[in-house]
Design a protein around this motif. Sequence first.
Motif, PDB file in Angstrom:
ATOM      1  N   ASP A 301     -36.610  24.290   2.812  1.00  7.12           N
ATOM      2  CA  ASP A 301     -38.345  24.334   2.009  1.00  7.12           C
ATOM      3  C   ASP A 301     -38.167  23.528   1.119  1.00  7.12           C
ATOM      4  O   ASP A 301     -39.052  22.616   0.610  1.00  7.12           O
ATOM      5  CB  ASP A 301     -38.183  25.576   2.032  1.00  7.12           C
ATOM      6  N   LEU A 302     -37.091  23.733   0.731  1.00  9.42           N
ATOM      7  CA  LEU A 302     -36.787  22.611  -0.494  1.00  9.42           C
ATOM      8  C   LEU A 302     -36.636  21.233  -0.139  1.00  9.42           C
ATOM      9  O   LEU A 302     -36.942  19.299  -0.958  1.00  9.42           O
ATOM     10  CB  LEU A 302     -35.436  22.970  -1.084  1.00  9.42           C
ATOM     11  N   VAL A 303     -36.157  21.056   1.200  1.00  2.07           N
ATOM     12  CA  VAL A 303     -36.120  19.570   1.749  1.00  2.07           C
ATOM     13  C   VAL A 303     -37.402  18.842   1.456  1.00  2.07           C
ATOM     14  O   VAL A 303     -37.692  17.828   1.061  1.00  2.07           O
ATOM     15  CB  VAL A 303     -34.890  19.385   2.957  1.00  2.07           C
ATOM     16  N   MET A 304     -38.160  19.949   2.596  1.00  3.26           N
ATOM     17  CA  MET A 304     -39.514  19.390   2.096  1.00  3.26           C
ATOM     18  C   MET A 304     -40.232  19.052   0.425  1.00  3.26           C
ATOM     19  O   MET A 304     -41.417  18.290  -0.107  1.00  3.26           O
ATOM     20  CB  MET A 304     -40.665  20.055   2.971  1.00  3.26           C
ATOM     21  N   ALA A 308     -41.666  15.828  -0.364  1.00  8.46           N
ATOM     22  CA  ALA A 308     -43.611  15.611  -0.920  1.00  8.46           C
ATOM     23  C   ALA A 308     -43.433  15.145  -2.185  1.00  8.46           C
ATOM     24  O   ALA A 308     -44.203  14.336  -2.235  1.00  8.46           O
ATOM     25  CB  ALA A 308     -43.373  16.992  -0.989  1.00  8.46           C
ATOM     26  N   ARG A 309     -42.307  15.298  -3.285  1.00  7.64           N
ATOM     27  CA  ARG A 309     -42.083  15.282  -4.485  1.00  7.64           C
ATOM     28  C   ARG A 309     -42.395  13.766  -4.274  1.00  7.64           C
ATOM     29  O   ARG A 309     -42.798  13.272  -5.234  1.00  7.64           O
ATOM     30  CB  ARG A 309     -41.666  15.578  -5.438  1.00  7.64           C
ATOM     31  N   ALA A 310     -40.980  13.648  -3.763  1.00  6.63           N
ATOM     32  CA  ALA A 310     -40.621  11.960  -3.946  1.00  6.63           C
ATOM     33  C   ALA A 310     -42.049  10.556  -3.163  1.00  6.63           C
ATOM     34  O   ALA A 310     -42.352   9.347  -3.640  1.00  6.63           O
ATOM     35  CB  ALA A 310     -39.484  11.882  -2.961  1.00  6.63           C
ATOM     36  N   LEU A 311     -42.118  10.986  -2.037  1.00  6.37           N
ATOM     37  CA  LEU A 311     -43.587  10.464  -1.832  1.00  6.37           C
ATOM     38  C   LEU A 311     -44.291   9.978  -2.604  1.00  6.37           C
ATOM     39  O   LEU A 311     -44.708   9.026  -2.803  1.00  6.37           O
ATOM     40  CB  LEU A 311     -44.265  11.458  -0.694  1.00  6.37           C
ATOM     41  N   ALA A 312     -44.607  11.867  -3.589  1.00  3.26           N
ATOM     42  CA  ALA A 312     -46.132  11.062  -4.599  1.00  3.26           C
ATOM     43  C   ALA A 312     -45.958  10.320  -4.852  1.00  3.26           C
ATOM     44  O   ALA A 312     -46.104   9.039  -5.738  1.00  3.26           O
ATOM     45  CB  ALA A 312     -46.546  12.684  -5.423  1.00  3.26           C
ATOM     46  N   GLU A 313     -44.558   9.810  -5.366  1.00  2.00           N
ATOM     47  CA  GLU A 313     -43.475   9.011  -6.949  1.00  2.00           C
ATOM     48  C   GLU A 313     -43.754   7.686  -6.032  1.00  2.00           C
ATOM     49  O   GLU A 313     -44.565   6.594  -7.032  1.00  2.00           O
ATOM     50  CB  GLU A 313     -42.543   9.505  -7.477  1.00  2.00           C
ATOM     51  N   TYR A 314     -42.950   7.692  -4.902  1.00  2.00           N
ATOM     52  CA  TYR A 314     -43.432   6.584  -4.483  1.00  2.00           C
ATOM     53  C   TYR A 314     -45.154   5.922  -4.353  1.00  2.00           C
ATOM     54  O   TYR A 314     -45.392   4.827  -4.200  1.00  2.00           O
ATOM     55  CB  TYR A 314     -43.164   6.593  -3.062  1.00  2.00           C
ATOM     56  N   ARG A 315     -45.956   6.794  -3.789  1.00  2.00           N
ATOM     57  CA  ARG A 315     -46.891   6.469  -3.514  1.00  2.00           C
ATOM     58  C   ARG A 315     -47.619   6.094  -4.701  1.00  2.00           C
ATOM     59  O   ARG A 315     -48.438   4.894  -4.659  1.00  2.00           O
ATOM     60  CB  ARG A 315     -48.059   6.719  -2.885  1.00  2.00           C
ATOM     61  N   ASP A 316     -47.313   5.933  -5.862  1.00  4.55           N
ATOM     62  CA  ASP A 316     -47.925   6.096  -7.871  1.00  4.55           C
ATOM     63  C   ASP A 316     -47.360   5.019  -7.430  1.00  4.55           C
ATOM     64  O   ASP A 316     -48.313   4.129  -8.429  1.00  4.55           O
ATOM     65  CB  ASP A 316     -47.341   7.836  -8.084  1.00  4.55           C
TER      66      ASP A 316
END
Length: 336
Positions: A301-304, A308-316
């Motif tokens: 759960d922590l990995v996901m 998700a947080r890293a993906l949001a930052e990446y997309r930003d």
Amino acid sequence: MTELKDSYDVVVIGGGAAGLNGALMLARSRRSVAVIDAGQPRNAPADAVHGLFAREGTPPAELIARGQEEVRSYGGEMFSGEVSDVVGSVDDFEVRLSDGRTTRARRILVTAGVVDKLPPVPGLAEQWGHGVVHCPYCHGWEVRDRAIGVLATSPMTAHQALLFRQLSDDVVVFSHQAALDEEELEKLAALRIRVIEGKVTAVEQSAGAITGVRLADGTVVAREAIAVATQMVARAGFLSGLGLTPTEHPSGMGVHIPAEAITGKTAVPGVWAAGNVTDMAAQVGPAAAAGGQAGAVINADLVMSDAARALAEYRDVFSPASEARVGRIIAGDRSL
């Protein structure tokens, strides 16, 4: 002595088999984890743990010490203390101890176990874990071939009597204050298990051993061991601030914290439960397995969540608008 840090990935509340195995899985996944234990293990009165593969007959305290050492070897931290309250929400829980210490956690694993409530019969508590037992798999071998009395206290009485009959030819049921239905009485009679009517007023002892059971009319029935189903109460009052309150277990054995059978997830996001606090019938082995499974699920759960947080930052950073802005900076646009 290690001091409680300001925050951890996971705080495990309860340092028994479930808690330690959960912490082990998390620590081996390189999660920061703190185990907080009140030092009141349910099996403390017992001489040994039974039915546990490759650890048969190990004293409970020795098993816990081994588990603590293993958790520490992977960087997990152990703390003595009683948790008084947990508040907050996923990714930002605050765990408060009765001595004033606090810490924060992204996730919580509750493995605080249960308290066994014995019927108020003089002599039962003094012999608990020795001459007075509840589980035929945990302690049945140790009372085999003895004169066993089963004290009727719950809907599980007849079932309990049948299990102990496998271990001894001399089993009787004391009706005490419980009623058995006709089919149960017939099964007991078929296996030559006598039912003795009347309220039990005391367990007789001599030289530290059980000698008999005294009834309200003064009759003493010779017995060497007593089997009794306790009322189990989850150690979970500290969860009330999260809206998690113990509820009646479907079996009638006591009150527990409901959780998903496989994952250990509770109704509160970010909070898991494992071991007797949710599965009241679990022995040490199943409790440890449930703790390990919950630890693995929490790590996933922590990995996901991290992904998700890293993906949001990446997309930003790499969105078309961001890329255009970076290009203008490189080109020397001073309006930015």
